[in-house]
Design an enzyme around this catalytic site. Sequence first.
Site, PDB file in Angstrom:
ATOM      1  CB  CYS A 257      -1.220  -0.278   1.005  1.00  0.00           C
ATOM      2  SG  CYS A 257      -2.376  -1.341   0.858  1.00  0.00           S
ATOM      3  CG  HIS A 336      12.950  -1.605   3.313  1.00  0.00           C
ATOM      4  ND1 HIS A 336      12.725  -2.954   3.299  1.00  0.00           N
ATOM      5  CD2 HIS A 336      11.854  -1.414   1.540  1.00  0.00           C
ATOM      6  CE1 HIS A 336      12.220  -2.757   2.823  1.00  0.00           C
ATOM      7  NE2 HIS A 336      12.486  -3.018   1.274  1.00  0.00           N
ATOM      8  CG  HIS A 420      -4.693  19.927   5.057  1.00  0.00           C
ATOM      9  ND1 HIS A 420      -5.896  20.698   5.224  1.00  0.00           N
ATOM     10  CD2 HIS A 420      -4.615  21.233   3.595  1.00  0.00           C
ATOM     11  CE1 HIS A 420      -6.337  22.284   4.507  1.00  0.00           C
ATOM     12  NE2 HIS A 420      -5.491  22.200   4.466  1.00  0.00           N
ATOM     13  CG  HIS A 424      -2.602   2.859   3.783  1.00  0.00           C
ATOM     14  ND1 HIS A 424      -3.526   3.094   2.812  1.00  0.00           N
ATOM     15  CD2 HIS A 424      -2.863   2.142   4.552  1.00  0.00           C
ATOM     16  CE1 HIS A 424      -3.767   1.563   2.030  1.00  0.00           C
ATOM     17  NE2 HIS A 424      -3.185   1.185   3.007  1.00  0.00           N
ATOM     18  CG  HIS A 453     -18.528   6.010   5.167  1.00  0.00           C
ATOM     19  ND1 HIS A 453     -19.481   6.507   4.348  1.00  0.00           N
ATOM     20  CD2 HIS A 453     -18.594   4.918   6.263  1.00  0.00           C
ATOM     21  CE1 HIS A 453     -20.242   5.974   4.557  1.00  0.00           C
ATOM     22  NE2 HIS A 453     -20.602   5.868   5.811  1.00  0.00           N
ATOM     23  CG  ASN A 457      -7.201  -0.994   2.289  1.00  0.00           C
ATOM     24  OD1 ASN A 457      -6.451   0.478   1.009  1.00  0.00           O
ATOM     25  ND2 ASN A 457      -6.106  -1.638   2.992  1.00  0.00           N
TER      26      ASN A 457
END
Length: 525
Positions: A257, A336, A420, A424, A453, A457
């Site tokens: 993701c 990582h 802002h 994810h 919502h 995802n």
Amino acid sequence: MDGGGNARDIGGAGGSATTTGGGGTVGVQIQPQPSRRLPDFLQSVNLKYVKLGYHYLISHLFTLCLVPLMAVILIEASQTNPDDIRQLWLHLQYNLVSVIICSAVLVFGSTVYIMTRPRPVYLVDYACYKAPDHLKAPYGRFMEHSRLTGDFDESSLEFQRKILERSGLGDDTYVPEAMHSLPPNPSMKAAREEAEQVMFGALDNLFASTNIKPKDIGILVVNCSLFNPTPSLSAMIVNKYKLRGNIRSFNLGGMGCSAGVIAVDLAKDMLLVHRNTYAVVVSTENITQNWYFGNKKSMLIPNCLFRVGGSAVLLSNKSVDKRRAKYRLVHVVRTHRGSDDKAFRCVYQEQDDAGKTGVSLSKDLMAIAGDALKTNITTLGPLVLPISEQLLFFATLLLKKLFKKNIKPYIPDFKLAFDHFCIHAGGRAVIDELEKNLHLLPEHVEASRMTLHRFGNTSSSSIWYELAYIEAKGRIRRGQRIWQIAFGSGFKCNSAVWQALRHVKPSPNGPWEDCIDKYPVKVVS
């Protein structure tokens, strides 16, 4: 379909599950129950990552010092009169050494400045794919369809029902055409059709809103974690839009993701090398061939959370595009943790005992995510925080290092660095925990909650749906900074920081265009 996890989505589901994540699945047993929360990572800071952040900052120290020096020289020059200039010229005529030294300094300084100055990368515009209404998967239809497939026993159906109730997803999310069929049709052809529908839909909107011709694109980066056919997804785009033959195309797979930020970073590096060109970044995930049809509970969670979505982003290094671009890329920080075996295996694609493929998540996922996030934000801090916050933060670390006392580090306020936040939308619990650990306000995580919502995802593209939400609400003003942060398998935590170049309005045919007035909505706990 992996990365950023979700704990509370399944907590309490018959006491049988503990955590879940973007693209994967999760540990399931109750006793002893693994932690469903991110660790309080801000209470322990590793100095080496602070040093890394300051290294990035100091690497441009020469440029920072050169700018005020040039300003002082210009001020002094403006105050000189013709007699001073004549005297200087006579002095230089009879002092060859001074001429050579001054010339060398000027040439060296100019060369270093030109070679080291960061070249701006602009985000001209982006588009998010919105599926047709007939692909919507409301709660009731989803459960009925799962029952009618005949692949799930009663225990698995009840498990999915409880996950959905706590997931934070609404009734307007989408699943691909193949999953609406009875029986489902997870064929290679159907997977290709899903990929084409999502990628081409986003790209068509992007080209229409920017008036960019496909032939003008010099760099193409596509990321999709679990579906990587031959020819590649990037080749599918080249073929569809007849992109030029010397295009530099890349196809990123298996990166979870957070791959959307990785793709932007790759495109940025390419734009720094190849001048006067455009780069397109396409981020998506493919569900058709990655739906789990078994009864192992830890592999059922992606079915309940992942939904159809994708984005296309147009980047440019052309100076003329600054006038029409929405944002400038300020920083990309990548973390990582793959060298650690637990982190490497915490999101793992495998087969269950019946030979059916799914993605499993370790019970240690939340702790690993917290460690990766701590590393990422500790490195990012010196690059983005105001000098007052940096001094307080650095002073406490220095005192602790010098006097070996149990001094808690000063916790910087990231709300002073960013206006802002695009976290994810991997699951409700991760959003909750980041809100708590970073001391954010409800309005800071509103875009993430509402994206989860409305669209579910959508993996690596979710951060773009979130940015589109903030734009649709009319909240972005010139000079404001946006922080995009995502998790991925491996295990990775990646951040991108953007600065608005103007008061940003939503692009035509945006994903929130027909429903933004309905949001925010209250999500049932």
